[in-house]
Scaffold this active site. Structure first.
Site, mmCIF file in Angstrom:
data_model
loop_
_atom_site.group_PDB
_atom_site.id
_atom_site.type_symbol
_atom_site.label_atom_id
_atom_site.label_comp_id
_atom_site.label_asym_id
_atom_site.label_seq_id
_atom_site.Cartn_x
_atom_site.Cartn_y
_atom_site.Cartn_z
ATOM 1 N N ASP A 191 -16.632 1.372 -0.498
ATOM 2 C CA ASP A 191 -15.363 0.697 -0.738
ATOM 3 C C ASP A 191 -15.359 -0.626 0.013
ATOM 4 O OD1 ASP A 191 -12.895 0.348 -1.847
ATOM 5 O OD2 ASP A 191 -11.827 1.541 -0.357
ATOM 6 N N TYR A 196 -13.583 -4.607 0.717
ATOM 7 C CA TYR A 196 -12.314 -5.068 1.307
ATOM 8 C C TYR A 196 -12.221 -6.543 0.942
ATOM 9 C CZ TYR A 196 -8.933 -5.157 5.292
ATOM 10 O OH TYR A 196 -7.826 -5.249 6.106
ATOM 11 N N HIS A 246 -5.020 -9.412 0.790
ATOM 12 C CA HIS A 246 -4.833 -8.073 1.341
ATOM 13 C C HIS A 246 -5.304 -8.020 2.799
ATOM 14 C CE1 HIS A 246 -4.708 -3.739 1.744
ATOM 15 N NE2 HIS A 246 -5.984 -3.721 2.063
ATOM 16 N N ARG A 254 -2.517 -6.456 13.541
ATOM 17 C CA ARG A 254 -3.161 -7.078 14.700
ATOM 18 C C ARG A 254 -2.398 -8.300 15.161
ATOM 19 N NH1 ARG A 254 -7.614 -6.013 11.682
ATOM 20 N NH2 ARG A 254 -7.620 -8.178 11.066
ATOM 21 N N GLU A 291 -3.700 2.380 -3.431
ATOM 22 C CA GLU A 291 -4.375 1.092 -3.326
ATOM 23 C C GLU A 291 -4.853 0.718 -4.709
ATOM 24 O OE1 GLU A 291 -7.382 1.413 -0.220
ATOM 25 O OE2 GLU A 291 -5.919 0.739 1.273
ATOM 26 N N GLU A 340 -7.150 -0.862 -7.028
ATOM 27 C CA GLU A 340 -8.526 -1.364 -6.951
ATOM 28 C C GLU A 340 -9.176 -1.257 -8.324
ATOM 29 O OE1 GLU A 340 -11.088 -0.122 -3.791
ATOM 30 O OE2 GLU A 340 -9.435 0.458 -2.467
ATOM 31 N N ASP A 391 -7.196 4.137 -4.799
ATOM 32 C CA ASP A 391 -7.789 4.694 -3.585
ATOM 33 C C ASP A 391 -6.652 5.147 -2.657
ATOM 34 O OD1 ASP A 391 -9.855 5.370 -1.889
ATOM 35 O OD2 ASP A 391 -9.894 3.415 -0.917
ATOM 36 N N TYR A 399 -8.352 5.583 12.958
ATOM 37 C CA TYR A 399 -9.379 4.622 12.510
ATOM 38 C C TYR A 399 -10.134 3.912 13.632
ATOM 39 C CZ TYR A 399 -7.062 0.064 13.234
ATOM 40 O OH TYR A 399 -6.526 -1.060 13.776
ATOM 41 N N THR A 437 -8.404 -3.081 -2.038
ATOM 42 C CA THR A 437 -7.067 -3.338 -2.575
ATOM 43 C C THR A 437 -6.965 -4.766 -3.091
ATOM 44 O OG1 THR A 437 -6.234 -1.835 -0.909
ATOM 45 C CG2 THR A 437 -4.618 -3.233 -2.007
HETATM 46 CA CA CA Z 1 -9.646 1.180 -0.373
#
Ligand code: CA
Length: 429
Positions: free
Chosen positions: A135, A137, A142, A151, A208, A210, A242, A253, A358
Site C-alpha cells: 500500500d 501513500y 492526503h 504532527r 480510504e 484508493e 482500505d 503505529y 488514499t
Molecule cells: Ca491505505
C-alpha cells in the site's frame, strides 16, 4: 499489437444502457459463480456476464495461444501470467464476437444460452489470488492533511515524501470482494487523556478511497525492473477501500507503522479493468519538483483521469455522497511505484496488488477519508436522513464508484461496496 477492442465507434449486439460502466470498449475480467454453482472467468457487457470458459470450449478463441481450460478457474492468476500479448488478443477477440456486425454468436441461440447470463443471476467472487499487497501513500494532499493533523502543520510533509513513493507491506489474506460485509474490529486504544490502554470495538472506523493495480510476473529476485517496462507488467486496476481503524492506528503505529488498524479488511471491486481499456484516459501527472532520481524518471502521460465518488448509505436510508476525487490527483505514478518496489531487487509476482494510498484532492469535498472530510471528527458531515457522521456507524454501507469519461465513451469499474456489522463481543462467545 493494435488494441482494436478500444475502437470507440464499435457497438455491441448486446444492449448497453447509455451510462453503463461496461460498454463493449471496456471488457474487464472477473470471476463469477453461476446459479448452477459453476465458477468461471468472465467478462461483462452492459448488464450481461459472459462465460469465457464456455466461449473457449465452443471454439470462439481459436487461433489464440491459450492453455486448455484457462478460463475454467476460480482466479485470473493463470490468465494474467500469460502476459500482455494474450490479454490483448483475448480482449480484441471478445470485442469482435460481440460486435454488432458479427452474426456468428448473435444468431446461435443454443450457444448464447450457455455463454451469456443476466448480471442478477450470477455472484461475483474475488477475481485474483492475491499474493502480496503493498500500500503506497502517493497523494500529496492526503499526506499533507494527515501530517498537519497528527504532527506539525509547518512540516506536514516529511522530507523523504517528494523523493520516494512511500509505502508499506500490507496483508493480503483479508482482502475481500465488493459486497462482503465487514465486521467492526476490536482492538487496543488509548483514550484521550488516559495513561493506560483499553480494549474494545474501534470507535473511529474509516474508509480510504484508493485504487489498486494487479501485476503479472515482472522481475526475478535480485533484478530491478526498469521504469519503462513497468506498465507492460500491470494487468489492470480495481477500486480499493482500505478500511482503517483510526483509534487503533494512533496507538499502535509507533514505531513500525500500520498493523492491526489496517489489516482487518480491504475491499476491492469485482471487475478488473485492464490498463489497455484505460489507454484513452491517460493524462499528464502532476509536475514533480524536485526532479525524481533517475530510476524514477518517467516521460509522457503518466496518470489516468478516473473520477471516484464515495457515498455512505445508512441502514434503510438513502445514500449521501461524501467525497468526489480523481485518480489523477496522485503525485507518484503506477510505473514509479512499481519501479521503486523493485529497485532493491524485490520480485513482483502474478496476482500482487498495489494500492495507491488514499486519494485526496485539494478541495475539502475531494478528500478520500472521513478522517480528512470531518477533520478528525471536528466537522461532522450532514447526511440526507438528518443524522451526522464523524466516522462510519454500524449498519452503514460505504459505496465507491469509479469511471472514466470522454466525449465518446465511458469506462467504469462498477461499485466497491462494504456494509459494517457490529463488533464481535469479546471474548468470543
Ligand atoms: Ca491505505
Amino acid at each position: 499489437m493494435k488494441i482494436t477492442a478500444n475502437n470507440p465507434n464499435r457497438k455491441s449486439w448486446l444492449p448497453v444502457e447509455k451510462d453503463s460502466d461496461f460498454p463493449i470498449q471496456n471488457i474487464p475480467f472477473g470471476v463469477f459463480l453461476t446459479k448452477d454453482d459453476i465458477t468461471t472467468i468472465g467478462t461483462r457487457i452492459g448488464n450481461y456476464a459472459i462465460d469465457l470458459a464456455a466461449l473457449q470450449q465452443l471454439g470462439y478463441f481459436e487461433g489464440i495461444p491459450l492453455t486448455e481450460g484457462i478460463f475454467m478457474q476460480d482466479s485470473l492468476n493463470d490468465f494474467i501470467e500469460d502476459g500482455r500479448t494474450v490479454w490483448r488478443l483475448v480482449r480484441n477477440r471478445i470485442a469482435d464476437i460481440f460486435d454488432l456486425e458479427n452474426q456468428k454468436l448473435k444468431e446461435n441461440e443454443a450457444h448464447k444460452d450457455i455463454i451469456i447470463f443476466n448480471i442478477e443471476d450470477i455472484e461475483m467472487l474475488l477475481p485474483v489470488v492475491i499474493g502480496d499487497y503493498t500500500d503506497f501513500y502517493s497523494s500529496k494532499d492526503h499526506a499533507t492533511n494527515v501530517g498537519t493533523m497528527f504532527r506539525d502543520p509547518e512540516n506536514a510533509l516529511l522530507p523523504n515524501w517528494v523523493h520516494i513513493p512511500v509505502g508499506y507491506h500490507g496483508r493480503s489474506s483479508s482482502i475481500v470482494v465488493s459486497g462482503t460485509k465487514i465486521r467492526r474490529p476490536n482492538g487496543q486504544t488509548l483514550p484521550q487523556g488516559a495513561s493506560q490502554p483499553v480494549f474494545g470495538p474501534c470507535k473511529l472506523l474509516d474508509f480510504e478511497v484508493e485504487m489498486g493495480f494487479i501485476t503479472t510476473d515482472a522481475n526475478n529476485l535480485g533484478e530491478p525492473m526498469p521504469i519503462e517496462e513497468a506498465r507492460s507488467h500491470i494487468f489492470g486496476m480495481v477500486l480499493l477501500n482500505d478500511w482503517s481503524a483510526r483509534d487503533i492506528q494512533k496507538w499502535e503505529y509507533v514505531p513500525l507503522g500500520p498493523f492491526l488498524a489496517k489489516n482487518f479488511a480491504s475491499t476491492i471491486s469485482a471487475w478488473v479493468v485492464t490498463l489497455d481499456a484505460l489507454e484513452p484516459f491517460k493524462v499528464a501527472g502532476p509536475k514533480q519538483d524536485p526532479k525524481p532520481l533517475p530510476y524514477l524518471e518517467e516521460e509522457g502521460l503518466t496518470s489516468y483521469d478516473i473520477s471516484i465518488e464515495t457515498s455512505i448509505k445508512p441502514k434503510k436510508q438513502d445514500e449521501t455522497l461524501v467525497s468526489k476525487t480523481n485518480f489523477k490527483n496522485l503525485y507518484w505514478s503506477i510505473s514509479q511505484q512499481l519501479a521503486h518496489q523493485t529497485v532493491n531487487g524485490c520480485n513482483v509476482r502474478t496476482g500482487d496488488l498495489y494500492g495507491s494510498g488514499t486519494i485526496s484532492g485539494k478541495d475539502k469535498n475531494s478528500y478520500g477519508s472521513m478522517l480528512e472530510l470531518t477533520w478528525k471528527g471536528t466537522q461532522p458531515i450532514k447526511m440526507s436522513d438528518g443524522t451526522e457522521r464523524k466516522f462510519i456507524n454500524d449498519g452503514d454501507t460505504v459505496i465507491m464508484r469509479g469511471y472514466c469519461k470522454n466525449e465518446e465513451i465511458r469506462i467504469g469499474f462498477g461499485e466497491c461496496i462494504g456494509k459494517i456489522k457490529k463488533a464481535r463481543k469479546f471474548p468470543i462467545e
